[in-house]
Design an enzyme around this catalytic site. Structure first.
Site, PDB file in Angstrom:
ATOM      1  N   HIS A  88      35.993  47.032   8.610  1.00 32.66           N
ATOM      2  CA  HIS A  88      37.050  46.214   8.000  1.00 32.66           C
ATOM      3  C   HIS A  88      37.312  46.646   6.554  1.00 32.66           C
ATOM      4  O   HIS A  88      37.762  45.836   5.726  1.00 32.66           O
ATOM      5  CB  HIS A  88      36.717  44.721   8.060  1.00 32.66           C
ATOM      6  CG  HIS A  88      36.357  44.231   9.434  1.00 32.66           C
ATOM      7  ND1 HIS A  88      37.296  43.902  10.388  1.00 32.66           N
ATOM      8  CD2 HIS A  88      35.149  44.058  10.028  1.00 32.66           C
ATOM      9  CE1 HIS A  88      36.687  43.526  11.508  1.00 32.66           C
ATOM     10  NE2 HIS A  88      35.384  43.616  11.310  1.00 32.66           N
ATOM     11  N   SER A  98      51.124  69.881  -6.712  1.00 27.37           N
ATOM     12  CA  SER A  98      52.226  68.990  -7.064  1.00 27.37           C
ATOM     13  C   SER A  98      53.170  69.732  -7.998  1.00 27.37           C
ATOM     14  O   SER A  98      52.723  70.514  -8.845  1.00 27.37           O
ATOM     15  CB  SER A  98      51.697  67.725  -7.752  1.00 27.37           C
ATOM     16  OG  SER A  98      52.744  67.014  -8.376  1.00 27.37           O
TER      17      SER A  98
END
Length: 448
Positions: free
Chosen positions: A166, A290
């Protein structure tokens, strides 16, 4: 690269998908159709029960050379014929007849495509294409990925790692064991994939051998069909309509979809491990991550793989819904769908290539993995409460819940808690020996 290609598989990714060209290109389809027609003609001759004479070894060789030497010129001849016929398989038939008309086999040309329908040719051709592409390209590539993942599992079987359920910290595992989970899943699906028997049919226009039987009612056409398809290393389907029902195609596509889904799961986990700094990507000189942020090394190979796996699965899912459904004895809607098999296989193969590229430029950051694990000492609360249950201590779960749930605890906090327990010094020593680094259960063994 084809600069004006509509599909990126034939444009940007042209070189990376060439391994599939011998199976899924339009030229390849025509070659496989030609092979089926030629082998059928040879089988009719070998049967020795029709008016077709028996071929000599040299004549058989001549027929086989039509597809064995199939090239661009052969393909172009078929496409020229198709401009008139507006029927691709009929164009293949005429191409073979034209080739034989120039040989000692000119008296046999009308036995080409005898009593069969175009779908007899097509379904066998596609069955051979799927069989060969799986055996020669797809399965070997998946096995290479499996080998890489198993290598990570073996190398890092003892590397303790924080687990997350979770999204929250959970009982520790090892990096190797988590890799083994993926390897085990892939291995099972590969077993299913290679076990699928690809079926094919050769039974005429509506599946009843009508033309075969009216011409030669005393021949056992069921046995002939069965033997012919077996000799091509395929599984005979003796009961069908005009089309082979494609159910076993769907079995292949569904299994590939499951493998691809496992690899999506794997790619996403690797992405997260890179994001957490647990995996380091080795920089390559000259590459840019990038256009504006100079420091970046993006996990583009895993991302590319994930995207292509999703595209492939969308096609495989559609194939599974579409192909088993055909109006009455046959409609043509499956034909255009079959022509996109190469797209699904192409996106799958491209994903495998990119995933391997990503795997081959990573390093496991053992120091960071251990640091992050030790930053979550609460994960041994399960161990402590379980030992206390063994010792008959009342409400141990609740005691550990009160100490740890929603709180930042340290190993010192846990040590003081252990000191406060009414248990023997031996049990206290046992509990204090438990750390996040050694509370990994059988993970190392499972990874081996």
């Amino acid at each position: 690269m084809i600069n004006d290609a509509i599909s990126p598989l034939d444009g940007r990714y042209f070189e990376k998908t060439r391994a599939l060209e011998p199976y899924f290109s339009e030229l390849a389809l025509m070659k496989y159709r030609t092979m089926v027609e030629c082998e059928y003609l040879i089988a009719l001759s070998a049967l020795g029960k029709t008016a077709l004479r028996k071929f000599s070894p040299s004549e058989t060789k001549t027929i086989r050379e039509i597809y064995e030497k199939f090239d661009d010129a052969s393909y172009k001849k078929i496409k020229v014929l198709e401009e008139t016929t507006n029927h691709d398989v009929k164009a293949v038939e005429y191409f073979i007849k034209d080739a034989l008309a120039k040989t000692a086999l000119k008296d046999c040309v009308e036995w080409v495509h005898f009593a069969i329908t175009s779908e007899d040719t097509n379904n066998i051709a596609y069955a051979l294409i799927l069989s060969a592409s799986l055996e020669k390209v797809i399965v070997p590539e998946i096995k290479i990925i499996l080998g890489e993942i198993n290598g990570l599992a073996k190398k890092h079987k003892d590397l303790p790692m924080l687990a997350r359920t979770h999204g929250q910290s959970a009982s520790p595992t090892t990096f190797g064991k988590e890799m083994k989970v993926f390897a085990s899943r892939i291995e099972k699906q590969l077993e299913y994939l290679v076990a699928v028997k690809i079926r094919a049919k050769l039974n005429g226009a509506t599946g009843n051998y009508n033309a075969h039987f009216v011409a030669y009612p005393r021949i056992d056409w069921l046995a002939f069909s069965k033997n012919f398809i077996h000799d091509l290393c395929l599984e005979p389907n003796l009961i069908s309509t005009q089309i082979e029902c494609h159910d076993n195609y769907v079995a292949i596509f569904d299994t590939l979809r499951r493998i691809n889904t496992i690899l999506i799961d794997f790619s996403q986990d690797m992405w997260r491990y890179i994001s957490d700094g647990w995996i380091i990507q080795k920089p390559k000189a000259g590459e840019t991550g990038s256009s504006t942020m100079p420091h970046k090394i993006n996990p583009i190979d895993f991302e590319n793989s994930e995207g292509n796996l999703g595209l492939a699965n969308a096609l495989f899912e559609f194939f599974a819904r579409k192909l088993p459904v055909s109006r009455l004895q046959r409609d043509l809607s499956d034909s255009t769908v079959e022509r996109t098999f190469g797209a699904a296989f192409g996106h799958s193969y491209l994903a495998y290539v990119m995933l391997l590229k990503g795997l081959r430029k990573i390093e496991i950051n053992e120091t960071k993995i251990k640091q992050d694990l030790m930053a979550h000492p609460e994960v041994i609360a399960e161990a402590i409460q379980t030992v206390l249950r063994r010792e008959g201590v009342e409400m141990p779960y609740e005691k550990l819940k009160e100490l740890t749930r929603g709180k930042a605890v340290t190993m010192d906090d846990l040590s003081r808690f252990i000191d406060s327990l009414k248990v023997t010094d031996k049990v206290k020593a046992e509990l204090k020996a438990i750390t996040p680094l050694n509370y990994t259960g059988l993970a190392s063994k499972l990874a081996s």
